[in-house]
Design a protein around this motif. Structure first.
Motif, PDB file in Angstrom:
ATOM      1  N   LEU A   1       0.548  -1.048  -0.337  1.00  0.00           N
ATOM      2  CA  LEU A   1       0.027  -0.646   0.158  1.00  0.00           C
ATOM      3  C   LEU A   1       1.039   0.770   0.172  1.00  0.00           C
ATOM      4  O   LEU A   1       2.158   1.236   0.591  1.00  0.00           O
ATOM      5  CB  LEU A   1      -0.674  -0.215   1.537  1.00  0.00           C
ATOM      6  CG  LEU A   1      -1.990  -1.433   1.248  1.00  0.00           C
ATOM      7  CD1 LEU A   1      -3.004  -0.867   3.366  1.00  0.00           C
ATOM      8  CD2 LEU A   1      -2.765  -1.490   1.018  1.00  0.00           C
ATOM      9  N   SER A   2       0.149   2.589  -0.164  1.00  0.00           N
ATOM     10  CA  SER A   2       1.111   3.394  -0.841  1.00  0.00           C
ATOM     11  C   SER A   2       0.231   4.815  -0.799  1.00  0.00           C
ATOM     12  O   SER A   2      -0.296   5.198  -1.944  1.00  0.00           O
ATOM     13  CB  SER A   2       2.249   3.745  -2.182  1.00  0.00           C
ATOM     14  OG  SER A   2       2.784   4.328  -1.995  1.00  0.00           O
ATOM     15  N   ASP A   3       0.692   5.955   0.258  1.00  0.00           N
ATOM     16  CA  ASP A   3       0.019   7.038   0.662  1.00  0.00           C
ATOM     17  C   ASP A   3      -1.883   6.322  -0.287  1.00  0.00           C
ATOM     18  O   ASP A   3      -2.453   7.439  -1.100  1.00  0.00           O
ATOM     19  CB  ASP A   3       0.856   7.700  -0.492  1.00  0.00           C
ATOM     20  CG  ASP A   3      -0.003   9.403  -0.336  1.00  0.00           C
ATOM     21  OD1 ASP A   3      -0.190   9.140   1.109  1.00  0.00           O
ATOM     22  OD2 ASP A   3       0.005  10.279  -0.929  1.00  0.00           O
ATOM     23  N   LEU A   4      -2.165   5.650   0.348  1.00  0.00           N
ATOM     24  CA  LEU A   4      -3.767   5.241   0.362  1.00  0.00           C
ATOM     25  C   LEU A   4      -4.696   6.069   1.443  1.00  0.00           C
ATOM     26  O   LEU A   4      -3.757   6.066   3.040  1.00  0.00           O
ATOM     27  CB  LEU A   4      -3.575   3.747   0.439  1.00  0.00           C
ATOM     28  CG  LEU A   4      -5.248   3.051  -0.068  1.00  0.00           C
ATOM     29  CD1 LEU A   4      -4.802   1.830  -0.338  1.00  0.00           C
ATOM     30  CD2 LEU A   4      -6.186   2.964   1.239  1.00  0.00           C
ATOM     31  N   SER A   5      -5.536   6.907   1.100  1.00  0.00           N
ATOM     32  CA  SER A   5      -6.785   7.668   1.715  1.00  0.00           C
ATOM     33  C   SER A   5      -7.375   7.784   0.689  1.00  0.00           C
ATOM     34  O   SER A   5      -7.687   7.726  -0.506  1.00  0.00           O
ATOM     35  CB  SER A   5      -6.047   9.322   1.540  1.00  0.00           C
ATOM     36  OG  SER A   5      -5.081   9.554   2.389  1.00  0.00           O
ATOM     37  N   PHE A   6      -8.229   7.363   2.154  1.00  0.00           N
ATOM     38  CA  PHE A   6     -10.294   7.653   1.970  1.00  0.00           C
ATOM     39  C   PHE A   6     -11.148   7.917   3.531  1.00  0.00           C
ATOM     40  O   PHE A   6     -10.313   7.272   4.114  1.00  0.00           O
ATOM     41  CB  PHE A   6     -10.348   6.826   1.154  1.00  0.00           C
ATOM     42  CG  PHE A   6     -10.155   5.060   1.787  1.00  0.00           C
ATOM     43  CD1 PHE A   6     -11.668   4.770   2.662  1.00  0.00           C
ATOM     44  CD2 PHE A   6      -9.413   3.864   1.831  1.00  0.00           C
ATOM     45  CE1 PHE A   6     -11.906   3.317   3.901  1.00  0.00           C
ATOM     46  CE2 PHE A   6      -9.640   3.156   2.464  1.00  0.00           C
ATOM     47  CZ  PHE A   6     -10.893   2.731   3.459  1.00  0.00           C
ATOM     48  N   HIS A   7     -12.683   8.207   3.078  1.00  0.00           N
ATOM     49  CA  HIS A   7     -13.216   7.879   4.367  1.00  0.00           C
ATOM     50  C   HIS A   7     -14.957   7.435   3.616  1.00  0.00           C
ATOM     51  O   HIS A   7     -14.932   7.019   2.984  1.00  0.00           O
ATOM     52  CB  HIS A   7     -13.121   9.983   4.100  1.00  0.00           C
ATOM     53  CG  HIS A   7     -14.693  10.301   3.332  1.00  0.00           C
ATOM     54  ND1 HIS A   7     -13.901  11.020   2.408  1.00  0.00           N
ATOM     55  CD2 HIS A   7     -15.392  10.729   3.251  1.00  0.00           C
ATOM     56  CE1 HIS A   7     -14.736  11.168   1.837  1.00  0.00           C
ATOM     57  NE2 HIS A   7     -16.478  11.067   2.843  1.00  0.00           N
ATOM     58  N   VAL A   8     -15.358   7.050   5.050  1.00  0.00           N
ATOM     59  CA  VAL A   8     -16.547   6.472   4.632  1.00  0.00           C
ATOM     60  C   VAL A   8     -17.168   6.640   6.259  1.00  0.00           C
ATOM     61  O   VAL A   8     -17.031   7.508   7.035  1.00  0.00           O
ATOM     62  CB  VAL A   8     -16.338   4.858   5.880  1.00  0.00           C
ATOM     63  CG1 VAL A   8     -17.803   4.312   5.023  1.00  0.00           C
ATOM     64  CG2 VAL A   8     -14.988   4.010   4.556  1.00  0.00           C
TER      65      VAL A   8
END
Length: 266
Positions: free
Chosen positions: A30-37
């Motif tokens: 994984l590399s610099d993985l961003s998200f929101h829920v």
């Protein structure tokens, strides 16, 4: 928590493994993985095989550590970097339905489903009624005394699902839970899941390699790149609910989104 604050935030997550013998480079998953829920959102994630989808869920569920980045649950940072300090399930706040049903072969369906509640000391009258509601909703009433080897693959998947729903975690992670069943059973399990989700409106993060499944189930679809995984696209699914999964391919917008996601994955 503010109404605008996501229930789950992933910021700059990275996962590296120690180099194998004879290698100097650290494998990066994984590399610099961003998200929101958002709270009560049904978020689906799709990506190529080997992209690191299971690794991502393992880190969120606190069964594996991250190399970099932060995860916030309701605005609170949870441990990711020090594996000895990990708290699997984050105090029963994060449920996890894996690819395998993980039912204990020496316990009946009912004993498997109620085990987490009993371990937590929460198998009270309200919990018993909730279990009965879930059994009815998944057509498992009457099979309470069956052992896993006496149940079909679909029945075992339903049991695994309601075992997690029974103890009522705010977030449920699902790692390709229907990947090992036939197409007809898969369609029925998808219908069951949507019915259960509509009943309780949990926050779900559902990982799959099946583009159609991701669109059929989700409010939003996140597309992962090949490994090292990062988010490369986001699609809001505007197909109204409740959805007729049997005719989803005929609904306006489905085909265009399917082709767009397919090209992005390739």
């Amino acid at each position: 928590m503010s109404a605008a604050t996501p229930i789950l935030e992933v910021k700059g997550l990275a996962k590296r493994f120690p180099p194998r013998r004879g290698e100097t480079q650290e494998p990066v998953i994984l590399s610099d993985l961003s998200f929101h829920v958002a709270d009560q959102e049904f978020l689906t994630m799709v990506g190529p095989s080997g992209a690191g989808k299971s690794t991502l869920l393992n880190i969120i569920a606190q069964v594996d550590g991250a190399s970099d980045g932060d995860i916030l649950f309701r605005g609170e940072v949870i441990e990711t970097g020090h594996e000895a300090a990990l708290n699997p399930g984050w105090n029963c706040q994060i449920g996890y339905v894996t690819q395998d049903d993980n039912l204990l072969p020496w316990r009946t369906l009912m004993d498997n489903v109620t085990l987490p509640l009993k371990l937590q000391g929460k198998y009270d009258a309200a919990a018993q009624e909730r279990v009965q509601e879930l059994l009815r909703a998944t057509n498992l009433t009457g099979f309470e005394r069956y052992y896993p080897h006496e149940m079909s693959g679909g029945m075992r998947k339903r049991a695994s699902l309601i075992r997690t729903l029974a103890y009522d975690p705010p977030i449920i992670l699902m790692d390709e839970p229907f990947g090992a069943v036939d197409a007809q059973t898969r369609n029925q399990l998808q219908q069951d899941l949507l019915r259960l989700w509509n009943h309780g409106r949990k926050t779900i993060v559902f990982v799959t390699h099946d583009i159609g499944e991701a669109i059929a189930l989700g409010d939003r679809v996140l597309v992962l790149s090949k490994s090292p995984a990062k988010i490369i696209a986001e699609h809001k699914v505007n197909i109204p609910r409740p959805r007729d999964l049997g005719n989803l391919y005929k609904l306006e917008g489905f085909g265009d989104m399917f082709e767009t996601v397919r090209r992005q994955i390739q």
